[in-house]
Design a protein around this motif. Structure first.
Motif, PDB file in Angstrom:
ATOM      1  N   LYS A  42       0.812  -1.213   0.000  1.00  0.00           N
ATOM      2  CA  LYS A  42       0.000   0.000   0.000  1.00  0.00           C
ATOM      3  C   LYS A  42       0.852   1.272   0.000  1.00  0.00           C
ATOM      4  CE  LYS A  42      -3.885  -2.193   2.413  1.00  0.00           C
ATOM      5  NZ  LYS A  42      -4.772  -2.154   3.600  1.00  0.00           N
ATOM      6  N   SER A  43       2.169   1.111   0.042  1.00  0.00           N
ATOM      7  CA  SER A  43       3.018   2.296   0.082  1.00  0.00           C
ATOM      8  C   SER A  43       2.993   3.025  -1.251  1.00  0.00           C
ATOM      9  CB  SER A  43       4.461   1.905   0.424  1.00  0.00           C
ATOM     10  OG  SER A  43       5.047   1.198  -0.645  1.00  0.00           O
ATOM     11  N   ARG A  44       3.253   4.321  -1.187  1.00  0.00           N
ATOM     12  CA  ARG A  44       3.227   5.137  -2.401  1.00  0.00           C
ATOM     13  C   ARG A  44       4.287   4.703  -3.401  1.00  0.00           C
ATOM     14  NH1 ARG A  44       3.719  11.063  -0.046  1.00  0.00           N
ATOM     15  NH2 ARG A  44       5.172   9.925   1.277  1.00  0.00           N
ATOM     16  N   SER A  45       5.369   4.134  -2.890  1.00  0.00           N
ATOM     17  CA  SER A  45       6.469   3.760  -3.779  1.00  0.00           C
ATOM     18  C   SER A  45       6.368   2.330  -4.285  1.00  0.00           C
ATOM     19  CB  SER A  45       7.804   3.932  -3.044  1.00  0.00           C
ATOM     20  OG  SER A  45       7.824   3.159  -1.869  1.00  0.00           O
ATOM     21  N   HIS A  46       5.315   1.604  -3.859  1.00  0.00           N
ATOM     22  CA  HIS A  46       5.269   0.188  -4.223  1.00  0.00           C
ATOM     23  C   HIS A  46       5.155  -0.020  -5.733  1.00  0.00           C
ATOM     24  CE1 HIS A  46       4.830  -4.068  -3.433  1.00  0.00           C
ATOM     25  NE2 HIS A  46       3.828  -4.086  -4.282  1.00  0.00           N
ATOM     26  N   GLN A  47       4.436   0.850  -6.404  1.00  0.00           N
ATOM     27  CA  GLN A  47       4.337   0.713  -7.863  1.00  0.00           C
ATOM     28  C   GLN A  47       5.695   0.887  -8.519  1.00  0.00           C
ATOM     29  OE1 GLN A  47       1.292   3.441  -9.218  1.00  0.00           O
ATOM     30  NE2 GLN A  47      -0.352   1.969  -8.833  1.00  0.00           N
ATOM     31  N   ASP A  48       6.506   1.800  -7.968  1.00  0.00           N
ATOM     32  CA  ASP A  48       7.868   1.956  -8.478  1.00  0.00           C
ATOM     33  C   ASP A  48       8.674   0.688  -8.252  1.00  0.00           C
ATOM     34  OD1 ASP A  48       7.341   4.529  -9.260  1.00  0.00           O
ATOM     35  OD2 ASP A  48       8.171   5.435  -7.441  1.00  0.00           O
ATOM     36  N   HIS A  49       8.485   0.057  -7.082  1.00  0.00           N
ATOM     37  CA  HIS A  49       9.199  -1.182  -6.787  1.00  0.00           C
ATOM     38  C   HIS A  49       8.786  -2.287  -7.768  1.00  0.00           C
ATOM     39  CE1 HIS A  49       9.521   0.268  -2.335  1.00  0.00           C
ATOM     40  NE2 HIS A  49      10.239   0.997  -3.167  1.00  0.00           N
ATOM     41  N   ALA A  50       7.490  -2.344  -8.043  1.00  0.00           N
ATOM     42  CA  ALA A  50       7.000  -3.343  -8.988  1.00  0.00           C
ATOM     43  C   ALA A  50       7.587  -3.110 -10.373  1.00  0.00           C
ATOM     44  CB  ALA A  50       5.468  -3.307  -9.048  1.00  0.00           C
ATOM     45  N   ALA A  51       7.669  -1.833 -10.766  1.00  0.00           N
ATOM     46  CA  ALA A  51       8.261  -1.513 -12.069  1.00  0.00           C
ATOM     47  C   ALA A  51       9.742  -1.880 -12.102  1.00  0.00           C
ATOM     48  CB  ALA A  51       8.065  -0.028 -12.369  1.00  0.00           C
ATOM     49  N   THR A  52      10.430  -1.648 -10.972  1.00  0.00           N
ATOM     50  CA  THR A  52      11.852  -2.010 -10.894  1.00  0.00           C
ATOM     51  C   THR A  52      12.025  -3.503 -11.057  1.00  0.00           C
ATOM     52  OG1 THR A  52      12.365  -0.144  -9.441  1.00  0.00           O
ATOM     53  CG2 THR A  52      13.895  -1.993  -9.415  1.00  0.00           C
ATOM     54  N   ALA A  53      11.211  -4.284 -10.345  1.00  0.00           N
ATOM     55  CA  ALA A  53      11.297  -5.740 -10.443  1.00  0.00           C
ATOM     56  C   ALA A  53      11.010  -6.215 -11.858  1.00  0.00           C
ATOM     57  CB  ALA A  53      10.330  -6.386  -9.452  1.00  0.00           C
ATOM     58  N   ALA A  54       9.970  -5.624 -12.480  1.00  0.00           N
ATOM     59  CA  ALA A  54       9.630  -6.011 -13.846  1.00  0.00           C
ATOM     60  C   ALA A  54      10.765  -5.680 -14.805  1.00  0.00           C
ATOM     61  CB  ALA A  54       8.339  -5.318 -14.281  1.00  0.00           C
ATOM     62  N   GLY A  55      11.366  -4.509 -14.610  1.00  0.00           N
ATOM     63  CA  GLY A  55      12.464  -4.118 -15.475  1.00  0.00           C
ATOM     64  C   GLY A  55      13.685  -5.004 -15.332  1.00  0.00           C
ATOM     65  N   LEU A  56      13.870  -5.556 -14.142  1.00  0.00           N
ATOM     66  CA  LEU A  56      15.008  -6.436 -13.901  1.00  0.00           C
ATOM     67  C   LEU A  56      14.677  -7.902 -14.191  1.00  0.00           C
ATOM     68  CD1 LEU A  56      16.301  -4.856 -10.558  1.00  0.00           C
ATOM     69  CD2 LEU A  56      17.325  -4.638 -12.840  1.00  0.00           C
ATOM     70  N   GLY A  57      13.412  -8.158 -14.476  1.00  0.00           N
ATOM     71  CA  GLY A  57      13.012  -9.512 -14.826  1.00  0.00           C
ATOM     72  C   GLY A  57      12.991 -10.477 -13.661  1.00  0.00           C
ATOM     73  N   VAL A  58      12.654  -9.968 -12.450  1.00  0.00           N
ATOM     74  CA  VAL A  58      12.600 -10.832 -11.273  1.00  0.00           C
ATOM     75  C   VAL A  58      11.268 -10.626 -10.569  1.00  0.00           C
ATOM     76  CG1 VAL A  58      15.100 -10.788 -10.970  1.00  0.00           C
ATOM     77  CG2 VAL A  58      13.690  -9.104  -9.775  1.00  0.00           C
ATOM     78  N   PRO A  59      10.804 -11.611  -9.791  1.00  0.00           N
ATOM     79  CA  PRO A  59       9.540 -11.442  -9.073  1.00  0.00           C
ATOM     80  C   PRO A  59       9.670 -10.453  -7.916  1.00  0.00           C
ATOM     81  CG  PRO A  59      10.574 -13.524  -8.461  1.00  0.00           C
ATOM     82  CD  PRO A  59      11.377 -12.961  -9.599  1.00  0.00           C
ATOM     83  N   LEU A  60       8.573  -9.786  -7.586  1.00  0.00           N
ATOM     84  CA  LEU A  60       8.500  -8.889  -6.443  1.00  0.00           C
ATOM     85  C   LEU A  60       7.609  -9.520  -5.392  1.00  0.00           C
ATOM     86  CD1 LEU A  60       9.057  -6.094  -5.119  1.00  0.00           C
ATOM     87  CD2 LEU A  60       6.919  -5.321  -6.174  1.00  0.00           C
ATOM     88  N   PHE A  61       8.174  -9.807  -4.237  1.00  0.00           N
ATOM     89  CA  PHE A  61       7.415 -10.363  -3.120  1.00  0.00           C
ATOM     90  C   PHE A  61       7.005  -9.241  -2.177  1.00  0.00           C
ATOM     91  CE2 PHE A  61       9.848 -13.946  -4.646  1.00  0.00           C
ATOM     92  CZ  PHE A  61       9.008 -15.041  -4.472  1.00  0.00           C
ATOM     93  N   THR A  62       5.815  -9.398  -1.576  1.00  0.00           N
ATOM     94  CA  THR A  62       5.372  -8.456  -0.563  1.00  0.00           C
ATOM     95  C   THR A  62       5.446  -9.073   0.831  1.00  0.00           C
ATOM     96  OG1 THR A  62       3.069  -9.128  -0.888  1.00  0.00           O
ATOM     97  CG2 THR A  62       3.856  -7.226  -2.147  1.00  0.00           C
TER      98      THR A  62
END
Length: 393
Positions: A42-62
């Motif tokens: 729910k953090s404001r930066s979580h979408q950025d984190h998801a984009a970072t993970a997608a760009g690096l080709g790795v899964p993002l765990f919460t």
């Protein structure tokens, strides 16, 4: 694992993103980035984190535990808030997942000791510290020269470290900054841990400490923004440590006086070495009465008794971190000795604790018999007085 260790990055803030970038771009060849973990969806930066993970080709765990149990990671580098370092490390170690822990090892000795006890129960699992300054080529050289014995015994050392200037908006940016319950202190737990580690790495673990701290001296914070400490090192060597976050210009100056040399380190990038032709005590004994009479006026030429050398160093941002990351991976793969074993993280934590405790009690603190329970009790009094965070156990 084959020739690379699969690494998960826990905490996708400034440091976490740096480590992810260094590993994903091949700057730590023994590691392969395999996952990121951002705990607050729910953090404001979580979408950025998801984009970072997608760009690096790795899964993002919460969920951190879910990542540890996923089978996606062999190791993690942990960059969560300081109080949580030992708990997050222990969760991974108990699952056989190797840990590289961001500084500091913890906030108080009791929690770090518990973490080290867990690690001792799982000797096949690596636990290391991200003390990247140990890979600074200047300090690598200095450590080698000290350990070789060429300088003789340490007599005295001082570190004037006042370049950590932070404006008011820095502290206002998050409610946990420089709080007792949210961060565990001020400059000693946030800005200075690398130098506290380097100091004891170079000089040996301090034996005693007496400190005067100013709390909210020039910043509107409850914790320390100014520190002056006097220490005793092994072999009767003395030390002085001064640091703050309120000096607009600031200085980074480390001096070490030995029997056979004097070393000055400026800005952690320039080292001047004065090597004596003999032990200083023998030089002093050799001076005639006639020459001794010339010393007070400056007429006696002391330069004939030493040579001088200045070395300049460079250290690109991220280079030291890459070396620590790769060293961590190599240790897991083939047993390469660790640059920063986690056990040594306890020394710098207790040193910061001793400075706090000395200032709170007005007493000289014996680090060889340091009372972790007393420190925690005093820390919890301050946390209770703040009224914003839970006390610690």
């Amino acid at each position: 694992m084959n020739d690379q260790v699969r690494l998960g990055v826990v905490g996708v803030g400034v440091q976490g993103r740096l480590y992810a970038e260094l590993v994903s771009t091949g700057r730590a060849p023994s590691l392969r980035l395999s996952a990121l973990c951002s705990a607050n969806p729910k953090s404001r930066s979580h979408q950025d984190h998801a984009a970072t993970a997608a760009g690096l080709g790795v899964p993002l765990f919460t969920d951190y535990i879910e990542m540890l149990d996923s089978g996606e990671v062999d190791a993690v580098v942990i960059t969560v808030p300081h109080f949580e370092h030992p708990r997050f490390a222990a969760e991974a170690i108990e699952r056989g997942v190797h840990v590289l822990l961001e500084k500091p090892a913890g906030i108080y000795g009791k929690q770090v000791t518990r973490m080290l006890d867990v690690a001792a129960e799982h000797p096949q699992t690596t636990l290391a510290m991200m003390f990247n300054q140990r890979a600074n080529p200047l300090f690598v050289d200095l450590k080698s020269m000290i350990d070789s014995g060429e300088f003789g015994a340490l007599r005295r050392t001082s570190w004037l470290l006042t370049h950590w200037w932070r404006p008011d908006a820095y502290y206002a940016s998050s409610s946990w900054r420089a709080s007792w319950g949210g961060e565990g202190g001020g400059v000693l737990v946030n800005q200075a841990p690398h130098q506290l580690d380097l100091w004891q790495w170079l000089c040996g673990a301090p034996l005693r400490c007496f400190a005067r701290l100013r709390f909210g001296f020039r910043r509107d914070i409850p914790a320390e923004d100014e520190v002056s400490a006097s220490l005793e090192f092994p072999g009767e060597a003395s030390g002085v440590f001064v640091t703050c976050t309120n000096d607009l210009v600031g200085t980074d100056r480390l001096e070490l006086s030995f029997d056979k040399a004097r070393v000055l380190v400026e800005d952690s990038l320039r080292m001047t070495i004065h090597r004596f032709v003999d032990d200083e005590r023998e030089i002093a004994r050799s001076i005639s009465a006639e020459d001794a009479a010339l010393v007070p006026s400056g007429a006696f030429d002391r330069s004939v008794f030493f040579s001088s050398e200045t070395r300049e160093y460079t250290s690109a941002w991220g280079e030291q971190h890459s070396l620590l990351l790769d060293n961590f991976g190599k240790h897991i793969l083939d047993g390469t000795p660790l640059i920063a074993p986690a056990e040594e993280g306890l020394t710098s934590v207790r040193l910061a604790n001793a400075m706090h405790l000395s200032a709170w009690t007005g007493q000289d603190i014996d680090l060889t018999t340091f009372d972790d329970d007393l420190y925690l009790a005093e820390l919890n009094k301050l946390i209770e007085a703040e009224g914003r965070f839970p006390t610690r156990a």
